[in-house]
Design a protein around this motif. Structure first.
Motif, PDB file in Angstrom:
ATOM      1  N   GLU A 217     -71.765  59.012  17.247  1.00 48.18           N
ATOM      2  CA  GLU A 217     -72.552  60.071  16.261  1.00 48.18           C
ATOM      3  C   GLU A 217     -71.883  61.497  16.710  1.00 48.18           C
ATOM      4  O   GLU A 217     -71.265  62.227  15.950  1.00 48.18           O
ATOM      5  N   ASN A 218     -71.532  61.622  18.002  1.00 49.14           N
ATOM      6  CA  ASN A 218     -71.054  62.788  18.553  1.00 49.14           C
ATOM      7  C   ASN A 218     -69.340  62.915  17.933  1.00 49.14           C
ATOM      8  O   ASN A 218     -68.901  63.865  17.480  1.00 49.14           O
ATOM      9  N   MET A 219     -68.795  61.768  17.983  1.00 51.89           N
ATOM     10  CA  MET A 219     -67.080  61.660  17.696  1.00 51.89           C
ATOM     11  C   MET A 219     -67.137  61.777  16.283  1.00 51.89           C
ATOM     12  O   MET A 219     -66.231  62.431  15.666  1.00 51.89           O
ATOM     13  N   ALA A 220     -68.193  61.498  15.121  1.00 47.21           N
ATOM     14  CA  ALA A 220     -68.108  61.728  13.892  1.00 47.21           C
ATOM     15  C   ALA A 220     -68.364  63.337  13.779  1.00 47.21           C
ATOM     16  O   ALA A 220     -67.534  63.864  12.926  1.00 47.21           O
ATOM     17  N   ARG A 221     -69.149  64.030  14.635  1.00 46.75           N
ATOM     18  CA  ARG A 221     -69.092  65.389  14.389  1.00 46.75           C
ATOM     19  C   ARG A 221     -67.952  66.312  14.787  1.00 46.75           C
ATOM     20  O   ARG A 221     -67.695  67.167  14.049  1.00 46.75           O
ATOM     21  N   PHE A 222     -67.384  65.665  15.710  1.00 43.77           N
ATOM     22  CA  PHE A 222     -66.290  66.218  16.318  1.00 43.77           C
ATOM     23  C   PHE A 222     -65.174  66.048  15.184  1.00 43.77           C
ATOM     24  O   PHE A 222     -64.042  67.048  15.082  1.00 43.77           O
ATOM     25  N   ALA A 223     -64.983  64.921  14.613  1.00 41.29           N
ATOM     26  CA  ALA A 223     -63.998  64.583  13.579  1.00 41.29           C
ATOM     27  C   ALA A 223     -64.167  65.518  12.310  1.00 41.29           C
ATOM     28  O   ALA A 223     -63.283  66.219  11.855  1.00 41.29           O
ATOM     29  N   GLU A 224     -65.445  65.881  12.061  1.00 44.38           N
ATOM     30  CA  GLU A 224     -65.853  66.872  11.062  1.00 44.38           C
ATOM     31  C   GLU A 224     -65.406  68.265  11.547  1.00 44.38           C
ATOM     32  O   GLU A 224     -64.828  68.807  10.570  1.00 44.38           O
ATOM     33  N   ILE A 225     -65.710  68.653  12.623  1.00 41.32           N
ATOM     34  CA  ILE A 225     -65.155  69.879  12.952  1.00 41.32           C
ATOM     35  C   ILE A 225     -63.572  70.108  13.082  1.00 41.32           C
ATOM     36  O   ILE A 225     -62.902  71.087  12.739  1.00 41.32           O
ATOM     37  N   GLU A 226     -63.083  68.927  13.451  1.00 39.67           N
ATOM     38  CA  GLU A 226     -61.607  69.098  13.441  1.00 39.67           C
ATOM     39  C   GLU A 226     -60.954  69.259  12.087  1.00 39.67           C
ATOM     40  O   GLU A 226     -60.037  70.180  11.678  1.00 39.67           O
ATOM     41  N   THR A 227     -61.615  68.571  11.129  1.00 36.68           N
ATOM     42  CA  THR A 227     -61.198  68.642   9.555  1.00 36.68           C
ATOM     43  C   THR A 227     -61.374  70.206   9.214  1.00 36.68           C
ATOM     44  O   THR A 227     -60.503  70.730   8.492  1.00 36.68           O
ATOM     45  N   PHE A 228     -62.589  70.733   9.554  1.00 43.13           N
ATOM     46  CA  PHE A 228     -63.094  71.991   9.154  1.00 43.13           C
ATOM     47  C   PHE A 228     -61.791  73.128   9.859  1.00 43.13           C
ATOM     48  O   PHE A 228     -61.264  73.987   9.130  1.00 43.13           O
ATOM     49  N   LEU A 229     -61.554  72.941  10.964  1.00 46.53           N
ATOM     50  CA  LEU A 229     -60.578  73.492  11.866  1.00 46.53           C
ATOM     51  C   LEU A 229     -59.128  73.548  11.175  1.00 46.53           C
ATOM     52  O   LEU A 229     -58.646  74.751  10.895  1.00 46.53           O
ATOM     53  N   ASN A 230     -58.802  72.491  10.861  1.00 43.95           N
ATOM     54  CA  ASN A 230     -57.690  72.243  10.125  1.00 43.95           C
ATOM     55  C   ASN A 230     -57.502  72.970   8.945  1.00 43.95           C
ATOM     56  O   ASN A 230     -56.457  73.543   8.444  1.00 43.95           O
ATOM     57  N   LEU A 231     -58.596  72.829   8.008  1.00 45.51           N
ATOM     58  CA  LEU A 231     -58.553  73.616   6.780  1.00 45.51           C
ATOM     59  C   LEU A 231     -58.377  75.077   6.959  1.00 45.51           C
ATOM     60  O   LEU A 231     -57.673  75.783   6.128  1.00 45.51           O
ATOM     61  N   VAL A 233     -57.015  76.615   9.755  1.00 42.21           N
ATOM     62  CA  VAL A 233     -55.715  77.007  10.071  1.00 42.21           C
ATOM     63  C   VAL A 233     -54.702  76.828   8.806  1.00 42.21           C
ATOM     64  O   VAL A 233     -53.913  77.875   8.911  1.00 42.21           O
ATOM     65  N   GLN A 234     -54.933  76.011   7.852  1.00 40.82           N
ATOM     66  CA  GLN A 234     -54.061  75.869   6.687  1.00 40.82           C
ATOM     67  C   GLN A 234     -53.895  77.265   5.910  1.00 40.82           C
ATOM     68  O   GLN A 234     -52.996  78.005   5.563  1.00 40.82           O
ATOM     69  N   LYS A 235     -55.421  77.909   5.755  1.00 39.34           N
ATOM     70  CA  LYS A 235     -55.544  79.210   5.104  1.00 39.34           C
ATOM     71  C   LYS A 235     -54.903  80.167   5.747  1.00 39.34           C
ATOM     72  O   LYS A 235     -54.288  81.152   5.420  1.00 39.34           O
ATOM     73  N   LEU A 236     -55.194  80.265   7.311  1.00 36.13           N
ATOM     74  CA  LEU A 236     -54.463  81.206   8.196  1.00 36.13           C
ATOM     75  C   LEU A 236     -52.781  81.058   8.037  1.00 36.13           C
ATOM     76  O   LEU A 236     -52.203  82.214   8.008  1.00 36.13           O
ATOM     77  N   GLN A 237     -52.280  79.832   8.004  1.00 34.49           N
ATOM     78  CA  GLN A 237     -50.977  79.558   7.852  1.00 34.49           C
ATOM     79  C   GLN A 237     -50.421  80.318   6.655  1.00 34.49           C
ATOM     80  O   GLN A 237     -49.291  81.186   6.747  1.00 34.49           O
ATOM     81  N   ALA A 238     -51.031  80.054   5.525  1.00 34.30           N
ATOM     82  CA  ALA A 238     -50.507  80.572   4.187  1.00 34.30           C
ATOM     83  C   ALA A 238     -50.521  82.147   4.127  1.00 34.30           C
ATOM     84  O   ALA A 238     -49.884  82.690   3.721  1.00 34.30           O
ATOM     85  N   ARG A 239     -51.557  82.673   5.096  1.00 38.15           N
ATOM     86  CA  ARG A 239     -51.778  84.117   4.952  1.00 38.15           C
ATOM     87  C   ARG A 239     -50.955  85.054   6.006  1.00 38.15           C
ATOM     88  O   ARG A 239     -50.372  85.839   5.488  1.00 38.15           O
ATOM     89  N   ILE A 240     -50.669  84.319   7.071  1.00 36.78           N
ATOM     90  CA  ILE A 240     -50.042  85.190   8.156  1.00 36.78           C
ATOM     91  C   ILE A 240     -48.622  84.616   8.699  1.00 36.78           C
ATOM     92  O   ILE A 240     -47.709  85.317   9.260  1.00 36.78           O
ATOM     93  N   LEU A 241     -48.298  83.366   8.307  1.00 35.85           N
ATOM     94  CA  LEU A 241     -47.095  82.913   8.326  1.00 35.85           C
ATOM     95  C   LEU A 241     -45.798  83.253   7.420  1.00 35.85           C
ATOM     96  O   LEU A 241     -46.280  82.675   6.270  1.00 35.85           O
TER      97      LEU A 241
END
Length: 443
Positions: A217-231, A233-241
């Protein structure tokens, strides 16, 4: 009975593969992989069996290979086997035996998958393996990706037994009288994973009898958090890189405004290979003088006035290269300079071209990096100027100072700051009889 419906449900829920896909099964001969083989065979999937002999357990390794070959033959399945000199490989690459075995088997699995037309590689890891992986990551240090442990699917690798724990695997194998072989190395505490499984996890299970379920259950939560973080970061990359021809630019003010700063900058720089320690150094140097460099295995980052500029390492150096009259083209990094001659005395106003009085050239010419003390007479001027001062006046980014090639005559005089400015001493005049034309091109 085999848990076929649970097996099908897990495959469907995790979208591990689709009907008609061919699956290559990694089978060691132990309980987990043999159970996986029987489950796949029972639901009618087109599978093949791959077995690695690591030559680490002498007669026992030969026994395992013979068992898996016999099992695949009895079930009428394609069988693939390979032998590795694992300890030799580990010594040559200065890595542990476990890491060597991992690298060797995954490389070989992919070779077989691709060559034989399989869609995925199935590994028989279960929930306890996932628990142990997370614990190993925590002990060694990890980010969010290490907290979700083993994923059911990543690229061409699938793990269809993650709906079971070790005890459930043992019970299913026993109830169905499934033959298997026991790996004696599983009982050795010499390996980190075994030490955790045999000495640490039992104590954790005393605290929480449902340890595997809780971790899942914890690993599933962390996987979702990683997905959210990646999304994010992708927005941030598009904006400041800001990707330019000469590198990737990040405004230092944007870096200073990141929150949480270290996490987000690390995620932004991770594709360029920068470690967490280097990210800390960058954050501590945001107000440092221009020209401060930071390095990863593949890139360098330079503080350039108001930006952090990231460039590949292989663009940082132009080795001394000689140019002769018969040289038609010379290549460096991702550029090339073409050389031609003409009896027609004319030129274009193009910074990527130099039209040089060929009669003044002394061979061999040299293409090299800028050096401290270099001077030239900019085209149209009479007095010499330091190349470093010219770079400052033209606001040339600091990283380009070290990567801009200089074309030098055989007498040591600069002929052309490539792609920028020609030397006045080599300009065309009414007395010019032959023109040497140099053109900078991107490959």
């Amino acid at each position: 009975m085999l848990p076929l419906q649970q097996f099908r449900d897990f495959i469907e829920q995790q979208q591990l593969f689709t009907e008609g896909n061919r699956i290559l099964l990694a089978v060691s001969g132990g309980k987990d992989s043999v159970l996986m083989l029987h489950l796949f065979k029972a639901i009618g999937v087109d599978v093949g069996v791959a077995h690695c002999n690591f030559n680490l357990r002498a007669d026992e390794a030969q026994r395992d290979e013979h068992f898996v070959a016999l099992l695949a033959g009895n079930l009428g399945l394609p069988f693939y086997v390979t032998h590795f000199e694992t300890k030799k490989y580990a010594h040559q690459h200065k890595i542990s035996t476990q890491m060597a075995a991992r690298e060797l088997r995954y490389t070989w699995f992919e070779e077989i998958r691709s060559a034989e037309g399989y869609d995925y590689i199935a590994l028989a890891q279960h929930q306890n393996d996932a628990v142990e992986t997370v614990l190993i990551n925590l002990v060694r240090g990890t980010g969010i990706s290490g907290l979700h442990g083993i994923l059911p699917k990543r690229d061409k690798l699938i793990r269809p037994l993650l709906f079971l724990n070790r005890q459930e695997v043992n019970e299913i194998v026993a109830k169905n009288n499934i033959d298997f072989v026991e790996d004696s190395s599983n009982l050795s505490t010499h390996y980190t994973r075994n030490k955790l499984r045999l000495q640490v996890v039992p104590h954790l299970q005393e605290i929480n009898p449902d340890l595997e379920k809780t971790f899942a259950e914890n690993m599933a939560r962390f996987a979702e958090i990683e997905t959210f973080l990646n999304l994010e970061v992708q927005k941030l990359q598009a904006r400041i890189l800001n990707e330019r021809a000469d590198g990737v630019y990040i405004d230092l003010k944007e870096i200073a405004a990141l929150n949480p700063q270290k996490l987000l900058l690390y995620e932004l720089l991770k594709p360029f290979g920068f470690s967490e320690n280097v990210v800390e150094e960058i954050l501590g140097s945001l107000k440092a003088l221009s020209g401060t460099h930071f390095f990863s295995s593949s890139h360098q980052a330079i503080i350039n006035r108001s930006d952090l500029v990231i460039v590949k390492k292989d663009t940082a150096i132009v080795a001394n290269q000689f140019i002769h009259p018969e040289t038609a083209c010379i290549t460096f990094t991702d550029h090339e300079i073409a050389m031609a001659f003409s009896s027609e005395v004319k030129f274009d106003l193009d910074a990527n071209k130099a039209f040089v009085n060929a009669g003044k050239l002394i061979y061999p010419l040299v293409l090299r990096n800028w050096q401290n003390g270099d001077k030239f007479i900019p085209l149209g001027m009479r007095n010499a100027k330091k190349v470093s001062d010219y770079f400052i006046d033209e606001k040339v980014p600091l990283h380009l100072k070290s990567t801009t090639p200089i074309l030098v005559n055989g007498n040591g005089e600069i002929v052309w700051i490539v792609g920028m400015r020609q030397d006045n001493r080599y300009k065309l005049t009414p007395a010019t009889k032959k023109v040497a034309i140099f053109e900078l091109k991107i490959k």
